[in-house]
Design an enzyme around this catalytic site. Structure first.
Site, PDB file in Angstrom:
ATOM      1  N   GLU A 144       0.768  -1.244   0.000  1.00 32.75           N
ATOM      2  CA  GLU A 144       0.000   0.000   0.000  1.00 32.75           C
ATOM      3  C   GLU A 144       0.805   1.304   0.000  1.00 32.75           C
ATOM      4  OE1 GLU A 144      -3.083  -0.012   2.959  1.00 32.75           O
ATOM      5  OE2 GLU A 144      -4.130  -1.690   2.015  1.00 32.75           O
ATOM      6  N   GLU A 289      -5.848  -7.999  -0.488  1.00 26.95           N
ATOM      7  CA  GLU A 289      -6.582  -7.768   0.751  1.00 26.95           C
ATOM      8  C   GLU A 289      -8.006  -7.360   0.420  1.00 26.95           C
ATOM      9  OE1 GLU A 289      -4.961  -5.020   3.562  1.00 26.95           O
ATOM     10  OE2 GLU A 289      -2.906  -5.795   3.387  1.00 26.95           O
TER      11      GLU A 289
END
Length: 347
Positions: A144, A289
């Site tokens: 991320e 995710e």
């Protein structure tokens, strides 16, 4: 569309050697054990994603900690014994973490040559140690990238890391994501060298105001904030998102979502630009995710999971649920009794 073979239905081992409640041997030795891997296999999953914080394997002087690698080693061995594949995800690197409150200046990593050298050093070591497991182990560069304005800088850093890894591990899968918290809408902006063992990854917690409702760590989120799923329209979700700073961007604000309803077609539309990129490049997609916080209504969580699974499976996109245990998303928790039945049945 190309497929990430062997990494179709997985789950994250969050909180073990990443985002730890405490970085101690006692925690590492007890949080995940082989029985957990056996349970994951029994639920029908084919892989685990193992997040790793650099502190587990690298000390303050830049020396590697041999004992830290032992936890990666044992996870590999447990997965091999139980016929599971594994993704090794560098969740935190010196100077950068997706939790931008956890580092002094998270954007510095993208301009600091010394920090980037440490990042490449870590991947040189990981690739050297684990290249021989290419039949069951994939490498994910970094979790991320938050700031969407750093796309060019991240592409350059990722390209350097990919070239380094590929020189050491020519047969290993390499997984790389885009900016804006690995937003699915950032996939078209990934500009790195790719080959037949490259994967483009994204995360999906959309709409964030639903999946993270009442989350105390989300700035602006209150303990009584509630959003249902499915909802009425994208405009309604955008209005709710406007109340939460962290939710004021991302895929729900993409132009392709204008005028749409939040229904079973939501994820199909959300993923469209990434799917088009995959078709153009031949690079498979992976949702590393996704999940819903344990504060959301169970029935809504099940509906959300059914819809996202439908879209992922239609386009043969691999996935890893967040997360196996605790972390406010832990599938083993009693709040997920209904969701667990849905997930294991679909697995």
């Amino acid at each position: 569309m190309s497929k990430f073979e062997g990494f179709y239905k997985g789950i994250n081992l969050g909180g073990w050697i990443s985002q730890c409640s405490e970085y101690t041997k006692e925690h590492y030795e007890s949080f995940i054990c082989e029985d957990d891997i056996k349970t994951i296999k029994s639920w029908g999953f084919d892989h685990v994603r193992l997040p790793l914080d650099y502190e587990v394997i690298l000390d303050e002087k830049g020396n590697f900690i041999e004992g830290g690698f032992s936890y990666i080693d044992r996870c590999i061995e447990w997965c091999k014994k139980n016929s599971l594949n594994m993704i090794l995800d560098l969740h935190k690197t010196p100077g950068y973490m997706f939790d931008t409150n956890a580092v002094p200046n998270p954007d510095a990593f993208f301009h600091d040559a010394a920090l980037q050298d440490l990042f490449v050093k870590i991947w040189t070591e990981l690739a050297s140690r684990y290249a021989s497991y290419s039949s069951m182990l994939a490498f994910e560069l970094l979790n991320e990238i938050v700031n969407p304005k750093l796309e060019r800088e991240w592409n350059a850093i990722a390209s350097r890391a990919i070239k380094t890894i590929r020189g050491i591990a020519p047969d290993s899968w390499i997984v790389v994501g885009g900016v804006d918290y690995n937003s699915v809408s950032a996939v078209p902006g990934i500009d790195v060298p790719y080959d037949k063992k490259t994967v483009f990854t994204f995360h999906c917690y959309e709409p964030l105001v639903f999946t993270h409702q009442k989350a105390p760590w989300v700035k602006g989120m209150t303990a009584d904030f509630e959003v249902s799923y499915p909802g009425s329209s994208i405009e309604y979700v955008r209005e709710k998102s406007a109340l939460i700073p962290q939710a004021q961007h991302g895929a729900v604000f993409a132009k392709c979502m204008d005028g749409l309803k939040i229904d079973e077609h939501f994820f199909e539309n959300l993923f469209a630009p990434a799917i088009e990129t995959s078709k153009k490049t031949g690079v498979p997609l992976y949702c590393g995710e996704y999940g819903v916080i344990d504060r959301a209504p169970q029935e809504d969580t099940v509906r959300w999971l059914r819809d996202i699974h439908k879209a992922l499976e239609k386009h043969q996109i691999g996935r890893a649920l967040w997360s196996y245990k605790e972390m406010d998303f832990g599938l083993t928790g009693s709040h997920y009794d209904l969701a667990r039945k849905e997930i294991t049945a679909s697995s």
